[in-house]
Write a protein that holds these residues in place. Structure first.
Motif, mmCIF file in Angstrom:
data_model
loop_
_atom_site.group_PDB
_atom_site.id
_atom_site.type_symbol
_atom_site.label_atom_id
_atom_site.label_comp_id
_atom_site.label_asym_id
_atom_site.label_seq_id
_atom_site.Cartn_x
_atom_site.Cartn_y
_atom_site.Cartn_z
ATOM 1 N N GLN A 133 38.856 36.744 28.033
ATOM 2 C CA GLN A 133 37.875 35.708 28.337
ATOM 3 C C GLN A 133 37.448 35.755 29.795
ATOM 4 O O GLN A 133 37.303 34.733 30.463
ATOM 5 N N LEU A 134 37.235 36.974 30.295
ATOM 6 C CA LEU A 134 36.723 37.148 31.650
ATOM 7 C C LEU A 134 35.232 36.816 31.636
ATOM 8 O O LEU A 134 34.462 37.429 30.900
ATOM 9 N N GLU A 135 34.826 35.881 32.417
ATOM 10 C CA GLU A 135 33.434 35.429 32.393
ATOM 11 C C GLU A 135 32.567 36.297 33.296
ATOM 12 O O GLU A 135 31.864 35.798 34.180
ATOM 13 N N SER A 136 32.611 37.575 33.088
ATOM 14 C CA SER A 136 31.773 38.497 33.861
ATOM 15 C C SER A 136 31.318 39.617 32.950
ATOM 16 O O SER A 136 31.956 39.925 31.939
ATOM 17 N N GLY A 137 30.183 40.220 33.329
ATOM 18 C CA GLY A 137 29.649 41.308 32.539
ATOM 19 C C GLY A 137 30.258 42.642 32.907
ATOM 20 O O GLY A 137 31.128 42.732 33.791
ATOM 21 N N MET A 138 29.815 43.674 32.223
ATOM 22 C CA MET A 138 30.285 45.036 32.465
ATOM 23 C C MET A 138 29.065 45.942 32.515
ATOM 24 O O MET A 138 28.118 45.741 31.758
ATOM 25 N N LEU A 139 29.109 46.959 33.374
ATOM 26 C CA LEU A 139 28.006 47.909 33.493
ATOM 27 C C LEU A 139 28.502 49.301 33.149
ATOM 28 O O LEU A 139 29.423 49.822 33.789
ATOM 29 N N PHE A 140 27.903 49.894 32.115
ATOM 30 C CA PHE A 140 28.253 51.246 31.695
ATOM 31 C C PHE A 140 27.068 52.159 32.018
ATOM 32 O O PHE A 140 25.988 52.010 31.442
ATOM 33 N N CYS A 141 27.287 53.058 32.963
ATOM 34 C CA CYS A 141 26.220 53.904 33.487
ATOM 35 C C CYS A 141 26.163 55.232 32.722
ATOM 36 O O CYS A 141 27.193 55.895 32.561
ATOM 37 N N GLU A 192 23.779 37.732 37.356
ATOM 38 C CA GLU A 192 24.063 37.505 35.939
ATOM 39 C C GLU A 192 25.236 38.350 35.472
ATOM 40 O O GLU A 192 26.065 37.909 34.668
ATOM 41 N N LEU A 193 25.319 39.590 35.947
ATOM 42 C CA LEU A 193 26.462 40.434 35.592
ATOM 43 C C LEU A 193 27.769 39.823 36.070
ATOM 44 O O LEU A 193 28.820 40.050 35.474
ATOM 45 N N GLY A 194 27.706 39.048 37.128
ATOM 46 C CA GLY A 194 28.920 38.425 37.651
ATOM 47 C C GLY A 194 29.366 37.197 36.898
ATOM 48 O O GLY A 194 30.478 36.711 37.112
ATOM 49 N N ARG A 195 28.516 36.686 35.978
ATOM 50 C CA ARG A 195 28.888 35.426 35.332
ATOM 51 C C ARG A 195 28.620 35.358 33.830
ATOM 52 O O ARG A 195 28.889 34.321 33.209
ATOM 53 N N THR A 196 28.071 36.415 33.243
ATOM 54 C CA THR A 196 27.784 36.399 31.804
ATOM 55 C C THR A 196 28.446 37.605 31.140
ATOM 56 O O THR A 196 28.112 38.744 31.460
ATOM 57 N N PRO A 197 29.384 37.372 30.201
ATOM 58 C CA PRO A 197 30.166 38.473 29.611
ATOM 59 C C PRO A 197 29.409 39.268 28.563
ATOM 60 O O PRO A 197 29.705 39.211 27.362
ATOM 61 N N ALA A 230 16.273 53.633 41.074
ATOM 62 C CA ALA A 230 16.390 54.482 42.267
ATOM 63 C C ALA A 230 15.620 53.940 43.457
ATOM 64 O O ALA A 230 15.847 54.375 44.590
ATOM 65 N N ILE A 231 14.714 52.972 43.228
ATOM 66 C CA ILE A 231 13.944 52.394 44.335
ATOM 67 C C ILE A 231 14.778 51.448 45.176
ATOM 68 O O ILE A 231 14.331 50.986 46.227
ATOM 69 N N LEU A 232 16.005 51.164 44.736
ATOM 70 C CA LEU A 232 16.863 50.179 45.397
ATOM 71 C C LEU A 232 17.759 50.837 46.435
ATOM 72 O O LEU A 232 17.841 52.064 46.533
ATOM 73 N N ASP A 233 18.465 50.000 47.163
ATOM 74 C CA ASP A 233 19.539 50.465 48.035
ATOM 75 C C ASP A 233 20.781 50.551 47.144
ATOM 76 O O ASP A 233 21.459 49.541 46.902
ATOM 77 N N LEU A 234 21.045 51.738 46.627
ATOM 78 C CA LEU A 234 22.085 51.888 45.612
ATOM 79 C C LEU A 234 23.479 51.590 46.148
ATOM 80 O O LEU A 234 24.300 50.983 45.462
ATOM 81 N N ALA A 235 23.757 52.024 47.364
ATOM 82 C CA ALA A 235 25.092 51.782 47.936
ATOM 83 C C ALA A 235 25.371 50.286 48.023
ATOM 84 O O ALA A 235 26.445 49.807 47.636
ATOM 85 N N LYS A 236 24.403 49.509 48.533
ATOM 86 C CA LYS A 236 24.592 48.059 48.654
ATOM 87 C C LYS A 236 24.642 47.397 47.282
ATOM 88 O O LYS A 236 25.365 46.421 47.082
ATOM 89 N N THR A 237 23.856 47.935 46.327
ATOM 90 C CA THR A 237 23.858 47.370 44.977
ATOM 91 C C THR A 237 25.246 47.430 44.351
ATOM 92 O O THR A 237 25.749 46.422 43.818
ATOM 93 N N LEU A 270 28.061 44.507 43.343
ATOM 94 C CA LEU A 270 28.699 44.363 42.033
ATOM 95 C C LEU A 270 30.213 44.298 42.155
ATOM 96 O O LEU A 270 30.880 43.563 41.413
ATOM 97 N N GLU A 271 30.770 45.068 43.076
ATOM 98 C CA GLU A 271 32.219 45.000 43.296
ATOM 99 C C GLU A 271 32.623 43.609 43.765
ATOM 100 O O GLU A 271 33.620 43.048 43.309
ATOM 101 N N THR A 272 31.825 43.034 44.678
ATOM 102 C CA THR A 272 32.112 41.686 45.179
ATOM 103 C C THR A 272 32.092 40.675 44.039
ATOM 104 O O THR A 272 32.892 39.732 44.019
ATOM 105 N N LYS A 273 31.185 40.874 43.101
ATOM 106 C CA LYS A 273 31.061 39.957 41.970
ATOM 107 C C LYS A 273 32.097 40.210 40.872
ATOM 108 O O LYS A 273 32.117 39.512 39.863
ATOM 109 N N GLY A 274 32.935 41.231 41.040
ATOM 110 C CA GLY A 274 33.980 41.516 40.062
ATOM 111 C C GLY A 274 33.478 42.129 38.781
ATOM 112 O O GLY A 274 34.081 41.967 37.715
#
Length: 802
Positions: free
Chosen positions: A251-259, A175-180, A190-197, A201-205
């Protein structure tokens, strides 16, 4: 909470319609938007979306309901509208009511359960009347459909450990890759594989940025540092808002993540939480838990293994994320844009955004402020009468008068900020860059002042940084109407300052906190007395306690000047360290009103701290005789002695240790309370008519004796024929005083020079320096003269002052 239903498809929303009741329409594609949320979206007020799985699946009852209410309070305190998103009986709800929040938080009846609603679940939930909490993906979809651009949550879903065997990747990433929509979180769970996560996200832009200086790593949910470098960093909500704004414009059709790294007090050391996570993962594998059930299982097991600390940490950093998210949403609402809404079928209500937004798109990413000016931004109507036979003021009354009416931007605060900015521009060629930031509020009608209160159409040259001005779409911009006689003198004026008087405390403190996040903090804060006691208190106390700045107050009027004396002893302390105001610039009438009000309130009778200062000065007949002789020689005996100006200033000086009293065509008198060790005497060539210092005895809080310096600064000459209007002369004077104090404070700071007395701040030491103070006053007087020779409330010619 009253609701309205919007006929829509999830990605195609019609214009919001406000009704008296929520309409229960059985069509499966209904999107129910709370009227307050719909109005905020349409009128471009800040809105923050919240997910609901944290309520239905993350935190147990009744803690989840308490959290929901706490989050709404945090958001509203920032002036932002909260919008919890969920599915209630198959209706996608944007802005859950109190009753709906209680439904989501209360465990469902036996035999039923709430579901987690992601993208794949929305249509099913609507078709079957299901109640459930929206995940990050589900919340993003419905927020985007409604036109909400910022969403805050706890932690992001992502790539699960063992993905090579399970292919378990959260829909949140897709969804982050396609919803602005911008997502504010403590990174990924933290239960996830953070490096792969984050690789995914980089792959999805997807833009990923972490709150903190350059080099701050991405957080790890419970822990502040995952060890994974952040592609970008941001240091203020305004920085994040600028990125979101650009994403929308392009009009970039991707989301943004602010940590947002969890606050230190809520963070759990990585080695401790990693051990608990590993044990939980082993337990999940043994129990063969997978799919939707894996995350709740792991979080529950971690809760047990950490004796509840994980829940406390989660609640703590969720509140912090929501606070930052609200400030990002607020900052985003202040950036005007001409771009279409993210959903092109959503049309805003016929209330245009403030002019600050449409012509100053870079204001939010402005330079760090060297000074703040907190006060009125207003529309000024100046009436210059032209009837040549009128001479006495009374002849103007009870009838219509021919004249010329000028409509310009104004307000005491704005005029002071504009004069300060004009004055500072004269130093740019010398490499002295001084930034003056306004802190105020306007209504949407401010756009009628041409392009903006950035004022390119009305004023020449540089303008104050307006990024600290809040747009209140439900109010009208403050207004000031003044009528001048044939000589340019004021007959009367009317000030409608309701919007500024009630300036939200949260907005003032938010601007101070913004300054702390910038690379330097203001050395001076100026406040005009239009503010009501509560925001006035916040402005003065915050300047001292939050950013450690000196303060200057422009009294504004005879009536409003006295507000300062009503703030109470916790704010209205005394010299040398407890006073709230360092400098005040009253005229002789405002000074008299201050003195009278202080006397009426018993401030000269009941305050032991005030008496200690006055007693330490040891003023006697010799002091009074000296004032009388010098005033007689200078031709101001009536003002300084007969009218008691010096006596009044001395009585007020423990509360305001530097009073620059404006006498109009007679000049300026400065009365400065300081340390005898810090005083630098001015000779006759430096201090126009006279200057003398009276030394008292030791005063608690000072390293030496207390001192009082009285100086009379002769007026700048101006021909009566050259007077166009007196409006703005006092504001121009105060603005130039501010600039001079700022630049001298900066110079002292860069040279690492402190006061000769450790008891005084650098700003107070400048005021105790006779030659410096005289230079400041002379330049301010010249600015006032330029303004009374100009139709504008603040003369652009101030830029030419040497």
């Amino acid at each position: 909470m009253i609701k309205t239903a919007i006929t829509s498809r999830p990605a195609l929303l019609a214009k919001p319609r406000l009704g008296l009741f929520r309409r229960h329409i059985s069509v499966p594609s209904q999107l129910s938007i709370d009227p307050e949320v719909a109005d905020a979206i349409a009128s471009k007020k800040p809105v923050l979306a919240l997910e609901s799985t944290i309520l239905t699946h993350g935190i147990p009852y009744p803690h989840n309901l308490t959290l929901a209410n706490d989050l709404n309070k945090i958001i509203r305190k920032e002036g932002v509208v909260p919008a919890t998103i969920a599915l209630i009986d198959g209706r996608p709800v944007v802005g859950a009511s109190d009753a709906e929040l209680e439904v989501l938080c209360t465990p469902p009846p036996e035999g039923k359960k709430f579901i987690k609603v992601s993208r794949r679940d929305i249509a099913y939930s609507v078709a079957h009347g299901v109640t459930g909490g929206t995940t990050i993906a589900g919340t993003m979809i419905l927020a985007h459909a409604a036109g909400i651009r910022v969403f805050a949550t706890g932690g992001l879903g992502g790539v699960h450990r063992g993905v090579e065997h399970t292919l378990d990747i959260s829909a949140d990433l897709e969804e982050l890759g396609r919803t602005p929509v911008a997502v504010v979180s403590a990174g990924a769970k933290a239960i996830l594989d953070l490096a792969k996560t984050f690789e995914y996200l980089e792959t999805k832009g997807v833009h990923v940025s972490t709150y903190g200086p350059k080099g701050t790593n991405i957080p790890a949910f419970y822990s502040r540092d995952s060890g994974i470098p952040s592609p970008f960093n941001f240091t203020s909500p305004e920085d994040a808002a600028a990125v979101i704004h650009a994403n929308n414009l392009l009009q970039l059709e991707s989301g943004m993540l602010f940590c947002i790294p969890p606050p230190h007090e809520h963070a759990i050391p990585s080695e401790e939480i990693d051990e608990a996570i590993n044990e939980a993962v082993i337990a999940a594998n043994e129990a063969r838990v997978s799919g939707k059930d894996i995350t709740p299982f792991l979080l529950d097991r971690i809760l047990t293994l950490t004796d509840g600390r994980s829940l406390q940490s989660n609640v703590g950093f969720v509140k912090n994320n929501i606070l930052v998210g609200a400030r990002i949403a607020s900052a985003l609402s202040k950036i005007g844009s001409s771009e279409a809404s993210p959903n092109k079928n959503v049309q805003p209500a016929p209330v245009s955004p403030s002019v600050f937004e449409t012509t100053r798109p870079t204001a939010v990413v402005s330079a760090p402020a060297d000074a703040l000016v907190i006060g009125a931004v207003a529309v000024d109507l100046t009436c210059d009468l032209t009837h040549a036979t009128l001479e006495a003021p009374k002849s103007y009354m009870h009838t219509s008068n021919p004249g010329i009416i000028h409509r310009t931007p104004g307000g005491v605060g704005f005029n002071v900020g504009l004069a300060a900015t004009y004055a500072s521009s004269a130093y740019v060629a010398k490499g002295e860059d001084i930034s003056i930031r306004m802190v105020s509020a306007v209504g949407p009608d401010a756009r009628d002042l041409h392009a903006s209160l950035g004022l390119q159409d009305d004023l020449e040259g540089p303008n104050p940084d307006m990024s600290g001005v809040e747009v209140v779409n439900t109010a009208r911009t403050a207004q000031y109407v003044a009528m001048h006689d044939l000589k340019g003198d004021l007959i009367f004026a009317c000030a409608d300052m309701a919007l500024v008087e009630g300036l939200p405390v949260a907005h003032i403190t938010g601007q101070y906190e913004r300054c702390l996040a910038e690379e330097r903090v203001p050395s001076w804060v100026t406040v005009d007395a239009n503010l009501d006691p509560e925001p006035f208190t916040a402005a003065l106390a915050g300047a001292r306690k939050i950013i450690g700045a000196n303060t200057l107050v422009e009294p504004t009027s005879v009536i409003k000047a006295c507000t300062l004396l009503d703030l109470g002893p916790e704010v209205l302390g005394v010299f040398p360290s407890q006073h709230a105001v360092d400098v005040m610039t009253p005229n002789e009438f405002e000074l008299a009103a201050l003195f009278s009000h202080a006397k009426k309130k018993g401030l000269f009778d009941d305050r032991a701290d005030w008496w200690q200062v006055i007693s330490s000065l040891g003023l006697n007949a010799d002091f009074r005789d000296r004032v009388a002789r010098l005033a007689q020689a200078a031709g101001v005996y009536e003002e300084l002695v007969d009218q008691g100006l010096v006596q009044q200033a001395v009585h007020l000086s423990p509360f305001v240790p530097c009073l620059l009293v404006k006498l109009g065509r007679k000049g300026v008198v400065s009365v400065v309370l300081s340390s005898a060790e810090a005083v630098v005497a001015a000779d006759s060539s430096q201090a126009s008519k006279f200057s003398f210092t009276w030394q008292g005895s030791q005063l608690d809080g000072l390293s030496g004796p207390v001192a009082l310096t009285v100086t009379y600064h002769a007026p700048e000459t101006v021909s009566p024929a050259d007077v166009v209007s007196v409006t703005g002369a006092g504001d121009s004077f105060a603005g130039v005083v501010l600039t001079e104090l700022v630049r001298r404070s900066k110079a002292a700071s860069s040279a690492s020079s402190s006061s000769s007395s450790s008891s005084l701040s650098a700003g107070q030491s400048i005021l105790a320096d006779g030659p410096q103070l005289n230079q400041i006053v002379r330049r301010a007087q010249r600015a006032a003269v330029l303004t009374i020779q100009n139709r504008a409330a603040v003369s652009p010619a101030i830029r030419t002052l040497a």
